[in-house]
Design a protein around this motif. Sequence first.
Motif, PDB file in Angstrom:
ATOM      1  N   SER A 158      -6.141   3.599 -19.120  1.00 15.01           N
ATOM      2  CA  SER A 158      -4.703   3.404 -18.816  1.00 15.01           C
ATOM      3  C   SER A 158      -4.995   2.422 -17.837  1.00 15.01           C
ATOM      4  N   PHE A 159      -6.146   2.271 -16.915  1.00 12.30           N
ATOM      5  CA  PHE A 159      -6.506   1.499 -16.287  1.00 12.30           C
ATOM      6  C   PHE A 159      -6.692   0.716 -16.899  1.00 12.30           C
ATOM      7  N   LEU A 160      -7.733   0.193 -17.936  1.00 12.59           N
ATOM      8  CA  LEU A 160      -8.108  -0.854 -18.668  1.00 12.59           C
ATOM      9  C   LEU A 160      -6.427  -1.293 -19.226  1.00 12.59           C
ATOM     10  N   PHE A 161      -5.508  -0.687 -19.705  1.00 12.92           N
ATOM     11  CA  PHE A 161      -4.128  -1.592 -20.025  1.00 12.92           C
ATOM     12  C   PHE A 161      -3.534  -2.128 -18.956  1.00 12.92           C
ATOM     13  N   ILE A 162      -3.638  -1.199 -17.745  1.00 12.05           N
ATOM     14  CA  ILE A 162      -3.165  -2.281 -16.803  1.00 12.05           C
ATOM     15  C   ILE A 162      -3.677  -3.495 -16.029  1.00 12.05           C
ATOM     16  N   LYS A 163      -5.187  -3.450 -16.361  1.00 13.17           N
ATOM     17  CA  LYS A 163      -5.849  -4.730 -16.514  1.00 13.17           C
ATOM     18  C   LYS A 163      -5.470  -6.123 -17.302  1.00 13.17           C
ATOM     19  N   ILE A 174      -6.629  -0.877  -5.026  1.00 11.33           N
ATOM     20  CA  ILE A 174      -6.773   0.531  -4.230  1.00 11.33           C
ATOM     21  C   ILE A 174      -5.831   0.896  -4.784  1.00 11.33           C
ATOM     22  N   MET A 175      -6.796   2.491  -5.354  1.00 10.26           N
ATOM     23  CA  MET A 175      -5.795   3.293  -5.592  1.00 10.26           C
ATOM     24  C   MET A 175      -5.722   4.335  -4.498  1.00 10.26           C
ATOM     25  N   TYR A 185     -11.263   8.541 -10.971  1.00 14.13           N
ATOM     26  CA  TYR A 185     -10.934   7.575 -12.035  1.00 14.13           C
ATOM     27  C   TYR A 185     -10.513   6.238 -11.438  1.00 14.13           C
ATOM     28  N   ALA A 186     -10.637   5.984  -9.895  1.00  6.48           N
ATOM     29  CA  ALA A 186     -11.079   4.837  -9.289  1.00  6.48           C
ATOM     30  C   ALA A 186     -12.503   4.826  -9.066  1.00  6.48           C
ATOM     31  N   LYS A 187     -13.151   5.051  -8.449  1.00  2.92           N
ATOM     32  CA  LYS A 187     -14.893   5.175  -9.256  1.00  2.92           C
ATOM     33  C   LYS A 187     -15.216   4.165 -10.546  1.00  2.92           C
ATOM     34  N   ASN A 188     -14.693   5.355 -11.764  1.00  2.00           N
ATOM     35  CA  ASN A 188     -14.473   4.790 -13.027  1.00  2.00           C
ATOM     36  C   ASN A 188     -14.024   3.697 -13.397  1.00  2.00           C
ATOM     37  N   CYS A 189     -13.254   3.464 -12.284  1.00  2.00           N
ATOM     38  CA  CYS A 189     -12.346   1.821 -12.351  1.00  2.00           C
ATOM     39  C   CYS A 189     -13.198   0.644 -11.315  1.00  2.00           C
ATOM     40  N   LYS A 190     -14.120   1.184 -11.114  1.00  2.00           N
ATOM     41  CA  LYS A 190     -14.588   0.260  -9.919  1.00  2.00           C
ATOM     42  C   LYS A 190     -13.797  -0.876  -9.012  1.00  2.00           C
ATOM     43  N   ILE A 191     -13.317   0.341  -8.397  1.00  2.00           N
ATOM     44  CA  ILE A 191     -11.560  -0.419  -7.489  1.00  2.00           C
ATOM     45  C   ILE A 191     -11.948   0.848  -6.297  1.00  2.00           C
ATOM     46  N   ASP A 192     -10.855   0.278  -5.410  1.00  3.42           N
ATOM     47  CA  ASP A 192     -11.512   1.218  -3.866  1.00  3.42           C
ATOM     48  C   ASP A 192     -10.586   1.924  -4.425  1.00  3.42           C
ATOM     49  N   PHE A 193     -10.925   3.444  -3.066  1.00  2.90           N
ATOM     50  CA  PHE A 193     -10.157   4.575  -3.120  1.00  2.90           C
ATOM     51  C   PHE A 193      -9.389   4.875  -2.029  1.00  2.90           C
TER      52      PHE A 193
END
Length: 204
Positions: A158-163, A174-175, A185-193
């Motif tokens: 879902s994040f790849l779609f958003i990106k 940030i999530m 999920y945030a960790k897998n997407c390499k974004i802050d949480f």
Amino acid sequence: MSSPVIKYEYFLFDLDDTLYPEIEYLKGAYTSIASFLSNETNIEQKKIFDFLITGFMERGRELLFDKMFQHFEIELKYMSNILNIMRTYTPRSKISLFHNLYEKLPLILNSAKQVFVVTNGNVIQQKNKVKNIDWRFLDQKIIFIFANEYKRKPFVESFLFIKEKYSIKENSTIMIGDSFFDEKYAKNCKIDFMFVEKFNTIIN
């Protein structure tokens, strides 16, 4: 807006128990399910409702309906009926966001480039929840992403779609969520949480 989250341009929020109390939806849906089953089986409505709400509060939703059918010896032919009730339940009045978010969300919406809600769960049910929340027009500035249309969190589809569609950058995203699934999920997407409890204490 003065807070540590001001540096972020893109915000992803979970839905259930992050922006509103899911139990308010579940109590109504379980009441409707209990009423239906009581009419079909002559089992006392309160007993069915109490089983569902207690089971959810103590053990979560996993196999909850299966356990209910087994406990009350109800025929499985009613499963499709109660799933439909669960996914299409309409409350008499809209369900409120957590009260403080009516002040906090506008601050985010006015400062961020884009705000998303990324939610797991049956897509029909999650869309129904969104429709029956009292957003006070805040939803007009939010993009809703139903992760099950891609792959459930914590998987990154879902994040790849958003990106790809919105050209967001990980280092400015940030999530905000309430569960370790959101954190992973945030960790897998390499974004802050940030857990929503902390978010609620710092945003002002």
